[in-house]
Design an enzyme around this catalytic site. Structure first.
Site, short mmCIF file in Angstrom:
data_model
loop_
_atom_site.label_atom_id
_atom_site.label_comp_id
_atom_site.label_asym_id
_atom_site.label_seq_id
_atom_site.Cartn_x
_atom_site.Cartn_y
_atom_site.Cartn_z
N GLU A 156 -38.09 1.02 32.64
CA GLU A 156 -36.90 1.75 32.20
C GLU A 156 -36.71 1.67 30.69
O GLU A 156 -35.68 1.18 30.20
CB GLU A 156 -35.66 1.23 32.93
CG GLU A 156 -35.70 1.54 34.41
CD GLU A 156 -34.37 1.31 35.12
OE1 GLU A 156 -33.56 0.51 34.62
OE2 GLU A 156 -34.14 1.92 36.17
N GLU A 315 -37.85 3.76 42.29
CA GLU A 315 -36.89 2.75 42.75
C GLU A 315 -35.72 3.43 43.44
O GLU A 315 -35.27 4.50 43.01
CB GLU A 315 -36.30 1.98 41.57
CG GLU A 315 -37.20 0.97 40.92
CD GLU A 315 -36.48 0.23 39.78
OE1 GLU A 315 -35.24 0.08 39.83
OE2 GLU A 315 -37.18 -0.18 38.84
C1 GLA Z 1 -33.39 -0.95 37.43
C2 GLA Z 1 -34.53 -1.88 37.12
C3 GLA Z 1 -34.80 -2.88 38.20
C4 GLA Z 1 -33.53 -3.41 38.78
C5 GLA Z 1 -32.68 -2.27 39.25
C6 GLA Z 1 -31.40 -2.68 39.90
O1 GLA Z 1 -33.76 0.20 38.05
O2 GLA Z 1 -35.70 -1.19 36.82
O3 GLA Z 1 -35.57 -3.91 37.66
O4 GLA Z 1 -32.85 -4.15 37.82
O5 GLA Z 1 -32.34 -1.49 38.15
O6 GLA Z 1 -30.72 -1.59 40.45
#
Ligand code: GLA
Ligand code: ZN
Length: 674
Positions: A156, A315
């Site tokens: 991210e 995710e």
């Molecule tokens: C982000 C991060 C993950 C985790 C999620 C929690 O997407 O990439 O590592 O922290 O948030 O929702």
């Protein structure tokens, strides 16, 4: 069009998620159970190493990869593949201690302390060097592992850095962009205003929060620079993995409509688009259906960045997240619906954050497939396993794509420019919402819509909607003209073509750069309404639309006037027009009309373009994925009631049932019709 399966070795979809076995190395029983449970859940992939730097390299120059190799071996032996992250998303303490210059400086110019994640300076040569070392070691150790199917670059990527190095880089970037001519920059940013002219590039500071906050040009270039610099940093990582493991594709996980980076620039460096989807389901400010439709828009933005292949849902939360203001549970049945929506929208993966909850620290209560309870009989585990089974049933869908004949123009540059406008309503600009709402109207009509940037090629489409295209970049108006001439149906709205890419206003009437001729309108003034103000548009067919927030007072020439204002001093003046050019039509909607009325205009445009509308009951989302002569239709019941859809024909791959005519779907149910 050929099928482009992202993971041919899987013979279908990738199902899995972030897995942090390093947290459990002292519990071999748990690691063993994980594999057993993954198989039970139909999980065929694990994302490893996202935050494992301090495990790989606990002190500088001392490397430990045996644990990772063991885990990857075990997973692979059990048919579970690895998506492997580069570990740069968080730094080990020794690194920040020894090289504090690699940490970020915030927008007050204050240096960060060690901690959190995403705390590195993108320009820092030391950081790039250390990252390069660890990636080399990682690739040397497991780069040729048979289980490795994808590189996941960092995590991210986000944020800005205002350190002296970044400031220097910014100045160089500007000098390069403006041909080393400070007067060019001064002119482009209109720096004569308030005596803001610079004598040289070294005088330019970034927009510190306690510094230069009044220059539109500076602000926009800083955002562009931040993207450029982040992209440059990302390329640094990509170049290493590409050199060492050329056959492994590369992605990085994007975040929804994240405003801080122009994802379209970064997308060009990636083999596959992936993103993290965490909508606030079951909230108290919109209907469940709307939340799902909004999420569909986000999928379309991601999908459209690489239209010719599937994307990845990198995710999602199997249960709840831990960072929403309220962390409501996903109701029974939602897991499947939510995951199937991603697939329907073109994803070849369903992935989670996270496989197993960590015992402590920040995310100990974040949803996971496996809870602290540790068993496979929880509601969430069972729903994940059910989804795993469903994905197998529809494995033939993997590799197919969505083909759209309509497009919405949406981009970051325009978004940033609108944010920057010091006029209009503070709260009512809502560019992203307007774009999303338009997408949703097409969704309700069962018509696929790509979401592309204004300077992308849109000649291949039949209908193009360009809402609030405030910044008109070079070449866009020519393409619009060519598009209409060849028979395209084009719609623009209030706030079109006010400024060029430096945010200098067009002279001689908005919309500028030749668009006033194409649309046959000049917007002489724009009225910003208070939230309680309402106007209306009376259409020539006797119908009415509601106007809120914005109303332009138009001069028109050579147009058909489709509707006029109902009230105020501009009553009876044109509000909605159309003008034919060549074989196509250019519509102009001068006010923020309610979406129901907008939808009627969209229907007209679709009809003229010969695009068929689908009759769908309220709350049914429809998508079609195809390739290689195969075609799969997705019907998602994103409403809370039972729905019946007419005229469906084919086999529901999820139930094996042949449908001819009516398809009945219970609440949250999905059908995939082959
Ligand atoms: C982000 C991060 C993950 C985790 C999620 C929690 O997407 O990439 O590592 O922290 O948030 O929702
Ligand atoms: Zn920096």
């Amino acid at each position: 069009m050929e099928k482009k399966c992202l993971f041919p070795m899987l013979g279908g979809f990738l199902h899995g998620g972030d897995y942090n076995p390093e947290q459990w190395l002292d519990r071999p029983d748990i690691l063993e159970k994980d594999i057993e449970m993954m198989k039970k859940a139909g999980v065929n992939s694990a994302t490893l190493g996202v935050f494992s730097w301090s495990m790989y390299e606990p002190v500088e120059g001392e490397y430990h990869f045996d644990w990772l190799k063991n885990i990857m071996d075990n997973l692979y032996a059990n048919g579970i593949y690895t998506v492997l992250a580069t570990p740069s998303g968080a730094r080990p303490a020794w690194l920040d201690e020894k090289y504090p210059e690699a940490m970020r400086v915030d927008w007050y110019g204050i240096k960060n302390h060690h901690g959190i994640r995403h705390n590195h300076c993108m320009s820092s040569p030391i950081y790039r060097d250390k990252v390069s070392n660890i990636i080399h070691e990682l690739a040397k150790n497991v780069g040729d592992h048979k289980g490795l199917v994808m590189w996941h670059i960092s995590n991210e990527l986000s944020g800005e850095c205002y350190c002296p190095l970044c400031v220097k880089r910014f100045q160089k970037y500007l000098a390069n962009k403006f041909d080393n001519d400070i007067n060019k920059l001064n002119h482009a940013w209109w720096n004569i205003f308030w005596s803001h002219n610079y004598n040289n590039f070294e005088q330019i500071e970034p927009p510190y929060v306690n510094g230069e906050k009044s220059s539109m040009g500076l602000d926009l270039e800083w955002k562009r620079f931040t993207t450029w610099n982040m992209n440059d940093y990302m390329k640094h990582e990509i170049n290493i993995v590409k050199k060492l493991t050329p056959s492994i594709p590369v992605t990085t996980n994007f975040m929804q409509l994240f405003g801080g980076l122009d994802y379209r620039v970064m997308a060009k460096e990636l083999d596959v688009i992936s993103w993290d989807s965490y909508p606030m389901l079951h909230n108290d400010y919109e209907t469940f259906t709307e939340t799902m439709q909004n999420n569909s828009f986000d999928h379309a933005v991601m999908r459209s960045m690489k239209k010719d292949k599937p994307f990845m849902l990198m995710e999602s939360a199997p249960g709840t997240v831990n960072w929403h203001q309220f962390n409501k549970l996903k109701r029974p049945g939602i897991h499947s619906l939510f995951s199937m929506q991603a697939v329907a929208c073109g994803s070849d993966t369903v992935q989670y954050f996270q496989w197993r909850k960590g015992r402590g620290s920040f995310e100990q209560y974040h949803g996971a497939v496996v809870d602290h309870l540790g068993t496979d009989d929880t509601r969430i585990f069972k729903e994940v396993a059910e989804l795993g089974a469903s994905l197998k049933k529809i494995s033939k869908v993997a590799g197919t794509i969505i083909k759209a004949k309509t497009a919405l123009l949406f981009d970051w540059d325009n978004r940033w420019s609108i944010d920057n406008v010091k006029a209009l309503g503070g709260e009512s600009k809502k560019y992203e919402k307007v774009c999303c709402d338009i997408y949703k109207e097409f969704l309700k009509l069962g018509v696929e819509m790509d979401v592309i940037a204004s300077d992308d090629d849109f000649m291949e489409y039949d209908v193009v909607i360009a809402p609030m295209l405030y910044m008109l970049r070079q070449g866009v108006s020519e393409q619009m003209r060519a598009f209409v001439e060849k028979g395209g149906q084009l719609l623009a709205t209030y706030l079109t073509g006010y400024v060029d890419e430096d945010q200098l206003c067009y002279l001689g009437g908005f919309p500028g750069d030749g668009l006033k001729e194409l649309f046959g309108v000049i917007s002489e003034e724009i009225d910003t309404l208070y939230p309680t103000d309402v106007n209306g548009v009376l259409f020539t067919d006797g119908s009415e639309g509601v106007v809120r927030d914005y109303a332009e007072v138009l001069r028109v020439e050579g147009v058909d006037i489709l509707g006029t204002y109902k009230d105020d001093y501009y009553k009876d003046m044109p509000a909605v027009t159309s003008k034919n050019t060549g074989k196509g039509t250019a519509y102009y909607v001068g006010a923020r009309l309610d979406m129901m009325k907008m939808s009627e205009i969209f229907k007209q445009m679709l009809e003229k373009a010969g695009i068929k509308i689908k009759e769908l009951p309220e709350g049914i989302e429809y998508h079609k994925r195809s390739a290689d002569g195969e075609q799969y239709e997705f019907y998602l019941n994103i409403s809370e009631q039972r729905r019946v859809i007419e005229d469906v024909s084919g086999v529901n791959m999820l139930t094996g049932q042949r449908i001819e005519g009516k398809l009945e779907l219970g609440r949250y149910e999905t059908a995939v019709i082959a």
